[in-house]
Each structure stands twice: as C-alpha cells, then as structure tokens.
Design an enzyme around this catalytic site. Structure first.
Site, short mmCIF file in Angstrom:
data_model
loop_
_atom_site.label_atom_id
_atom_site.label_comp_id
_atom_site.label_asym_id
_atom_site.label_seq_id
_atom_site.Cartn_x
_atom_site.Cartn_y
_atom_site.Cartn_z
N HIS A 158 -9.55 -37.05 85.28
CA HIS A 158 -8.19 -37.28 84.82
C HIS A 158 -7.33 -37.67 86.02
O HIS A 158 -7.63 -37.29 87.16
CB HIS A 158 -7.62 -36.03 84.17
CG HIS A 158 -8.23 -35.69 82.86
ND1 HIS A 158 -7.64 -34.82 81.97
CD2 HIS A 158 -9.39 -36.08 82.27
CE1 HIS A 158 -8.40 -34.70 80.90
NE2 HIS A 158 -9.47 -35.45 81.06
N CYS A 171 -3.35 -31.62 80.42
CA CYS A 171 -4.21 -30.83 79.54
C CYS A 171 -4.46 -29.46 80.19
O CYS A 171 -4.09 -29.24 81.35
CB CYS A 171 -5.53 -31.57 79.30
SG CYS A 171 -6.62 -31.59 80.75
N CYS A 179 -6.26 -29.71 83.62
CA CYS A 179 -5.39 -30.20 84.69
C CYS A 179 -4.33 -29.18 85.05
O CYS A 179 -4.00 -28.99 86.23
CB CYS A 179 -4.75 -31.53 84.29
SG CYS A 179 -5.97 -32.87 84.18
N GLU A 212 -4.54 -36.58 87.11
CA GLU A 212 -4.04 -35.44 87.88
C GLU A 212 -5.10 -34.89 88.82
O GLU A 212 -4.84 -34.61 89.98
CB GLU A 212 -3.58 -34.31 86.95
CG GLU A 212 -2.50 -34.68 85.97
CD GLU A 212 -3.07 -35.09 84.60
OE1 GLU A 212 -3.96 -35.96 84.55
OE2 GLU A 212 -2.62 -34.53 83.59
#
Length: 144
Positions: free
Chosen positions: A47, A77, A80, A49
């Site tokens: 992801h 999410c 993260c 992040e």
C-alpha cells in the site's frame, strides 16, 4: 497533499488502486512518497502508506519517525494504521474516507484501541473531493 494526489494519479495510470502517500519530516520537508503497487509487486502489503513508511524509515535509518507527518489520499486500512502507529507518525492527514476498508475513523478505529502503541493526531477530509473522484473513476473503469 498535491504530491500524494500525483502519486495516486500515477498509481491509477499503472492500473493500481489510486492511493498516494507522502511523508514529511518535522520541518515539513518531503522525505518519502509512494503510490499503491500491490498488483505490480504481487504484494498485498504494498500500500502507498507502507511503501512510504519503508522509504522514510530507511532514509532515517530508524523504525520510528517521531515528529513526521503522513499525507495520504484515502483513509488508511487497519494494516496501514497499525504501521503508522508502530512508526510513531505524529500527524496523519487523509483525503477520502473509506467506509468499507478504513481503519481510522471507520471499521476497527485502530488508534482508539487500548492495544495501540501510539495514536497520531488525525485530520480527515484533506482534498477529499479530488481523492474520492480518482477512486470512483478507477472503479468505474474496472466495471466497464
């Protein structure tokens, strides 16, 4: 947030879910930026992040980023959010809320759990309209 949006647009162009992230140091200098690369890397943890956190930690030669800020186009999410907590990010700014997979203001609200090691200051709705439009455009294109 403009850099995070540029990263999200680049992710969109690569066929990734358009999410972008930027990390700034305590002086406001950009130290890392990334867009989603889960499909490209065949890595569910890639992801924006997480990739930005990895790059910033490597640059700092530390697993912790006190005083740093994370700017991301979509509510993180739970995975993260946990990484943000472990990295000790001071401030989180995000664009669009994620009713289905969010882990900050939606869903499990990771930073509110007693097991959470560190909770950053959180500001939501930054460039929310543009962030949400990118996501809607991406998923509309997928559905044909």
């Amino acid at each position: 947030m403009s850099i995070a949006l540029a990263e999200a647009r680049a992710a969109f162009a690569r066929g990734e879910v358009p999410v972008g992230a930027v990390i700034t140091d305590p002086k406001g200098v950009v130290v890392a930026q990334a867009g989603n690369r889960t499909r490209e890397l065949s890595d569910p943890s890639a992801h924006a992040e997480v990739l930005a956190l990895r790059a910033a930690c490597q640059a700092a030669q530390s697993e912790r980023l006190p005083g740093h800020a994370l700017w991301v186009t979509l509510e993180p999410c739970p995975m993260c959010a946990a990484a943000i907590s472990f990295a000790r990010i001071a401030t989180l700014y995000y664009g669009a809320s994620d009713a289905k997979s969010g882990g900050v203001a939606q869903g499990p609200r990771v930073f509110h759990h007693p097991q959470c090691h560190h909770a950053p200051e959180v500001y939501e709705g930054i460039a929310e309209v543009e962030s949400a439009e990118l996501l809607r455009g991406f998923f509309a294109r997928l559905r044909g």
